[in-house]
Enzyme design. Structure first.
Site, mmCIF file in Angstrom:
data_model
loop_
_atom_site.group_PDB
_atom_site.id
_atom_site.type_symbol
_atom_site.label_atom_id
_atom_site.label_comp_id
_atom_site.label_asym_id
_atom_site.label_seq_id
_atom_site.Cartn_x
_atom_site.Cartn_y
_atom_site.Cartn_z
ATOM 1 N N GLN A 1 0.815 -1.208 0.000
ATOM 2 C CA GLN A 1 0.000 0.000 0.000
ATOM 3 C C GLN A 1 0.854 1.266 0.000
ATOM 4 O O GLN A 1 0.527 2.247 -0.673
ATOM 5 C CB GLN A 1 -0.933 0.002 1.214
ATOM 6 C CG GLN A 1 -2.053 -1.025 1.156
ATOM 7 C CD GLN A 1 -3.106 -0.706 0.103
ATOM 8 O OE1 GLN A 1 -3.290 0.435 -0.305
ATOM 9 N NE2 GLN A 1 -3.805 -1.733 -0.341
ATOM 10 N N SER B 1 16.047 0.585 6.037
ATOM 11 C CA SER B 1 14.990 -0.008 5.215
ATOM 12 C C SER B 1 15.493 -0.355 3.818
ATOM 13 O O SER B 1 16.139 0.452 3.147
ATOM 14 C CB SER B 1 13.808 0.947 5.101
ATOM 15 O OG SER B 1 12.854 0.442 4.191
ATOM 16 N N HIS C 1 -6.414 0.668 7.503
ATOM 17 C CA HIS C 1 -7.074 -0.465 8.153
ATOM 18 C C HIS C 1 -7.249 -0.074 9.611
ATOM 19 O O HIS C 1 -6.351 0.517 10.214
ATOM 20 C CB HIS C 1 -6.219 -1.723 8.011
ATOM 21 C CG HIS C 1 -6.809 -2.962 8.620
ATOM 22 N ND1 HIS C 1 -8.166 -3.216 8.635
ATOM 23 C CD2 HIS C 1 -6.232 -4.023 9.239
ATOM 24 C CE1 HIS C 1 -8.378 -4.387 9.214
ATOM 25 N NE2 HIS C 1 -7.225 -4.884 9.605
#
Length: 334
Positions: free
Chosen positions: A28, A51, A108
């Site tokens: 996403q 990351s 979410h």
């Protein structure tokens, strides 16, 4: 009839007047941040220092900062990291940088609904949840359409939380397809139920059980694969296009008759009772507590099941057959 919003119902300039920090660059995260950027929104991606996604984000023309720095710089913070780590990232790197008047967004409702994240007073809290995976959010946007989204407002201190969320939905392409208004509770509980009972759990178990039934009866594994896995996409496409009636119109009379007279022998009263039990576990928070407990232990049950299911015969047969299909670009899970 539920309220559904489209681009005509939004003010696209609202989100363009804000600096948006997208936390995470996964399925996403990459879609939201790229779509926002191409819609003219000032966006930064917040990632941990080590990351592996940082290079991909920069190659996409995006500014990358640490999570804490991105939050400090932003007016709107969209949380797009996995449920099981979101609470810890929020507590250590997001919450300290939030200021009164900021907007905290989610795709979410899990962490807010089940209390893993408790947003501070003075901060708007909203949700724009695309009803599709990130690669579709991105692809449909580039094609000029979008993926339908759910909209919910958990806290509206500014009085403008809904309008800003709709503006965000427009910027990622969701308002092209429609934005349905809901609540954090409804989105979370129905999403988990769908995943467990049909979209992932139910479908996967039906596929495996039907494949095993045919193979154990002496049929070729390849034939069993075509009947229980390959053709499923054709049926789902018909359902997607026109619902149950269109699917039944499109198949043979024999298939339709078998549907009506045999389907309820597979999904029985016992199955329906199990569905209600699964829903009860979701509503009570029992599933959330179970999953978060597992995640904190390193998710041993998840990893064990992932390994055993990838070794299932249908996966081996399917990989071989998909490799022989010139119209497919076969995918392999890492």
């Amino acid at each position: 009839m539920a309220t559904i919003y489209y681009d005509k119902d939004t003010n696209p300039d609202l989100i363009k007047d804000k600096k948006v920090a997208v936390i995470g660059f996964g399925s996403q995260g990459h879609a939201h941040s790229l779509n926002l950027k191409e819609s003219g929104v000032d966006v930064v991606v917040g990632l941990r220092e080590d990351s592996s996604s940082a290079d991909a984000a920069r190659k996409g023309g995006l500014e990358v900062m640490s999570v804490a720095d991105a939050v400090e710089a932003a007016d709107v913070v969209m949380m797009l990291v996995p449920d099981q780590v979101m609470g810890q990232i929020y507590a250590s790197e997001v919450e300290p940088g939030l200021e009164e008047g900021n907007t905290l967004m989610f795709a979410h409702g899990f962490n807010v609904h089940f209390g893993e994240i408790k947003p501070p007073d003075g901060v708007d809290v909203s949700m724009i949840a695309p009803k599709g995976p990130g690669h579709l959010v991105r692809r449909t946007y580039t094609e000029g359409s979008g993926v339908p989204c759910l909209l919910a407002v958990h806290a509206d201190h500014s009085g403008n939380a809904k309008e800003l969320a709709l503006s965000y939905a427009s910027a990622i392409g969701g308002a092209r397809a429609g934005v349905l208004e809901t609540t954090f509770k409804e989105e979370t509980e129905t999403d988990l139920f769908g995943e467990q009972v049909i979209l992932c759990g139910g479908v996967a178990e039906l596929i495996k059980a039907s494949f095993e039934t045919l193979v154990e009866a002496g049929y070729q594994p390849e034939s069993a694969y075509f009947e229980t896995m390959h053709e499923l996409k054709l049926i789902v496409d018909l359902l997607y296009e026109g619902g149950l009636s269109w699917m039944r119109y499109s198949v043979s009379d024999t298939a339709e008759y078998g549907d009506y007279t045999r389907g309820n022998r597979i999904v029985t009263d016992e199955t329906r009772a199990a569905m209600k039990q699964v829903l009860s576990e979701i509503q009570s928070g029992a599933f959330a507590n179970e999953w978060m407990g597992q995640a904190r232990e390193g998710a041993p049950v998840l990893l064990q099941n992932r390994e055993s299911n990838r070794a299932h015969q249908i996966e081996e047969v399917g990989a071989e057959l998909r490799g022989l299909m010139p119209f497919l670009d076969p995918k392999t899970a890492p």
